[in-house]
Design a protein around this motif. Sequence first.
Motif, PDB file in Angstrom:
ATOM      1  N   ARG A   1       0.809  -1.224   0.000  1.00  0.00           N
ATOM      2  CA  ARG A   1       0.000   0.000   0.000  1.00  0.00           C
ATOM      3  C   ARG A   1       0.842   1.273   0.000  1.00  0.00           C
ATOM      4  NH1 ARG A   1      -4.229  -2.246   4.450  1.00  0.00           N
ATOM      5  NH2 ARG A   1      -5.886  -2.911   3.023  1.00  0.00           N
ATOM      6  N   VAL A   2       2.046   1.187   0.520  1.00  0.00           N
ATOM      7  CA  VAL A   2       2.848   2.394   0.727  1.00  0.00           C
ATOM      8  C   VAL A   2       4.115   2.436  -0.122  1.00  0.00           C
ATOM      9  CG1 VAL A   2       1.996   2.771   3.073  1.00  0.00           C
ATOM     10  CG2 VAL A   2       3.984   1.297   2.716  1.00  0.00           C
ATOM     11  N   ASP A   3       4.254   1.500  -1.068  1.00  0.00           N
ATOM     12  CA  ASP A   3       5.484   1.431  -1.872  1.00  0.00           C
ATOM     13  C   ASP A   3       6.717   1.417  -0.963  1.00  0.00           C
ATOM     14  OD1 ASP A   3       4.068   1.373  -4.175  1.00  0.00           O
ATOM     15  OD2 ASP A   3       4.566   3.385  -4.865  1.00  0.00           O
TER      16      ASP A   3
ATOM     17  N   GLN B   1      14.302  -4.995  -5.300  1.00  0.00           N
ATOM     18  CA  GLN B   1      13.474  -5.386  -4.168  1.00  0.00           C
ATOM     19  C   GLN B   1      12.778  -6.729  -4.404  1.00  0.00           C
ATOM     20  OE1 GLN B   1      11.871  -0.953  -3.437  1.00  0.00           O
ATOM     21  NE2 GLN B   1      11.091  -2.387  -1.923  1.00  0.00           N
ATOM     22  N   VAL B   2      13.009  -7.337  -5.556  1.00  0.00           N
ATOM     23  CA  VAL B   2      12.429  -8.641  -5.875  1.00  0.00           C
ATOM     24  C   VAL B   2      13.575  -9.578  -6.230  1.00  0.00           C
ATOM     25  CG1 VAL B   2      10.808  -9.942  -7.295  1.00  0.00           C
ATOM     26  CG2 VAL B   2      10.308  -7.555  -6.712  1.00  0.00           C
ATOM     27  N   GLY B   3      13.883 -10.512  -5.332  1.00  0.00           N
ATOM     28  CA  GLY B   3      14.998 -11.419  -5.547  1.00  0.00           C
ATOM     29  C   GLY B   3      14.535 -12.843  -5.814  1.00  0.00           C
ATOM     30  N   TYR B   4      15.405 -13.639  -6.426  1.00  0.00           N
ATOM     31  CA  TYR B   4      15.103 -15.034  -6.757  1.00  0.00           C
ATOM     32  C   TYR B   4      16.222 -15.923  -6.231  1.00  0.00           C
ATOM     33  CZ  TYR B   4      11.859 -12.759  -9.969  1.00  0.00           C
ATOM     34  OH  TYR B   4      10.863 -11.966 -10.501  1.00  0.00           O
TER      35      TYR B   4
ATOM     36  N   LYS C   1       5.013  -3.652  -9.164  1.00  0.00           N
ATOM     37  CA  LYS C   1       4.948  -2.580  -8.162  1.00  0.00           C
ATOM     38  C   LYS C   1       6.326  -2.106  -7.725  1.00  0.00           C
ATOM     39  CE  LYS C   1       2.478  -0.312  -4.918  1.00  0.00           C
ATOM     40  NZ  LYS C   1       1.416   0.682  -5.214  1.00  0.00           N
ATOM     41  N   PHE C   2       7.261  -3.046  -7.566  1.00  0.00           N
ATOM     42  CA  PHE C   2       8.537  -2.716  -6.934  1.00  0.00           C
ATOM     43  C   PHE C   2       9.693  -2.828  -7.928  1.00  0.00           C
ATOM     44  CE2 PHE C   2       5.762  -4.119  -3.503  1.00  0.00           C
ATOM     45  CZ  PHE C   2       5.951  -3.120  -2.566  1.00  0.00           C
TER      46      PHE C   2
ATOM     47  N   LYS D   1       2.903 -12.709  -7.459  1.00  0.00           N
ATOM     48  CA  LYS D   1       4.200 -12.510  -8.107  1.00  0.00           C
ATOM     49  C   LYS D   1       4.124 -11.380  -9.134  1.00  0.00           C
ATOM     50  CE  LYS D   1       7.512 -14.769 -11.184  1.00  0.00           C
ATOM     51  NZ  LYS D   1       7.836 -16.009 -11.928  1.00  0.00           N
ATOM     52  N   ASP D   2       3.099 -11.385  -9.966  1.00  0.00           N
ATOM     53  CA  ASP D   2       2.968 -10.359 -11.004  1.00  0.00           C
ATOM     54  C   ASP D   2       2.791  -8.975 -10.395  1.00  0.00           C
ATOM     55  OD1 ASP D   2       3.202 -12.345 -12.891  1.00  0.00           O
ATOM     56  OD2 ASP D   2       1.041 -12.505 -13.285  1.00  0.00           O
ATOM     57  N   MET D   3       1.961  -8.879  -9.351  1.00  0.00           N
ATOM     58  CA  MET D   3       1.709  -7.576  -8.744  1.00  0.00           C
ATOM     59  C   MET D   3       2.971  -7.025  -8.073  1.00  0.00           C
ATOM     60  SD  MET D   3      -1.349  -7.044  -9.678  1.00  0.00           S
ATOM     61  CE  MET D   3      -1.779  -5.568  -8.767  1.00  0.00           C
TER      62      MET D   3
END
Length: 315
Positions: A173-175, A226-229, A221-222, A215-217
């Motif tokens: 909600r707040v990024d 901020q999205v690691g695998y 969004k980020f 996952k898609d959202m």
Amino acid sequence: MGCGSSHSYQAEVLQTWDEVKKTVQSRPHKGKLVVRRSGWKTVRIFVSSTFRDFHAERETLVKEVFPDLRVWCEKRRLYLVDCDLRWGVPKDTTTEETLRTCLGEIDRCYSDNIMPFFLNLTSPETHTLLRFVCERCGWIPNRNEVPQSVIEEYRWVMGLSVTEMEVIHGAYRVDNPNSLFMMRNAKFLDSVPEEHHPVFVDPNPIAADKLKMLKDMLKNKFPSDQVGYYTCEFEHIDPDDGRVYLKGLDKSFRDQIFNFFKKRISQQYPLEEVTTDPYKHAQESHESFMKSRSTMVLGRNEILQKISDYITALL
């Protein structure tokens, strides 16, 4: 074990996320978040995931990542608290108490750090070798299980799992720039003995669509940092408790998390050279040690209450 997608489930998930979008802040936080301070400061990291299927990852966090990060923080006059609710929600609590414990802990992170230091672990990819198999999305409470007070206070979106709601409240909600989302490659199931697949596989038929949408959202969004695998493999089964342990978490998993929070904490709480009275410095060190040992005390409530009452009576 069926977990196949259908158009009806896709439509249901889309409708749920349409409701989520209505609760997003119109003016999320932008720009750098820098906090000037004097003395010690508490930094809280909230860990969000389903429990049984991420036991190995949470053990790595507790035994390797957070101890190293805690030592680094103490050199910067920061006190690190990792919020792992595996031990913080007793089995006999009511639904309302459970929901308030989860979301209330995130509120404490907001209070202490303006933006929570937030870590989510998920495995949204459908397994490729076993058809109609997907991983766990967590408990999805129905309307009768979520009190109206919780709905109003946290803008609860019906149809979300508790884990999804943690993501929404703590980051989406707040990024939140202090949030990190680590996604496990589901191919690790190839190395897990089939009799232990139920630990990781969700029987709920809506789970596949929910995890794919999450996952898609998050990716949309980020930013990518901020999205690691990460990847991992089966290691062994604990003969005492039957828990599945994984290997390969030392680099792709551990190092990504350590480096991300080290960077974010140093940016938000920059190191300042200060001249401190040696006695004051010793006092602060003792207080930090006391906090680090007392925060995780669980149980013995009656004894602790007697001690508290005795000390209070002397004041």
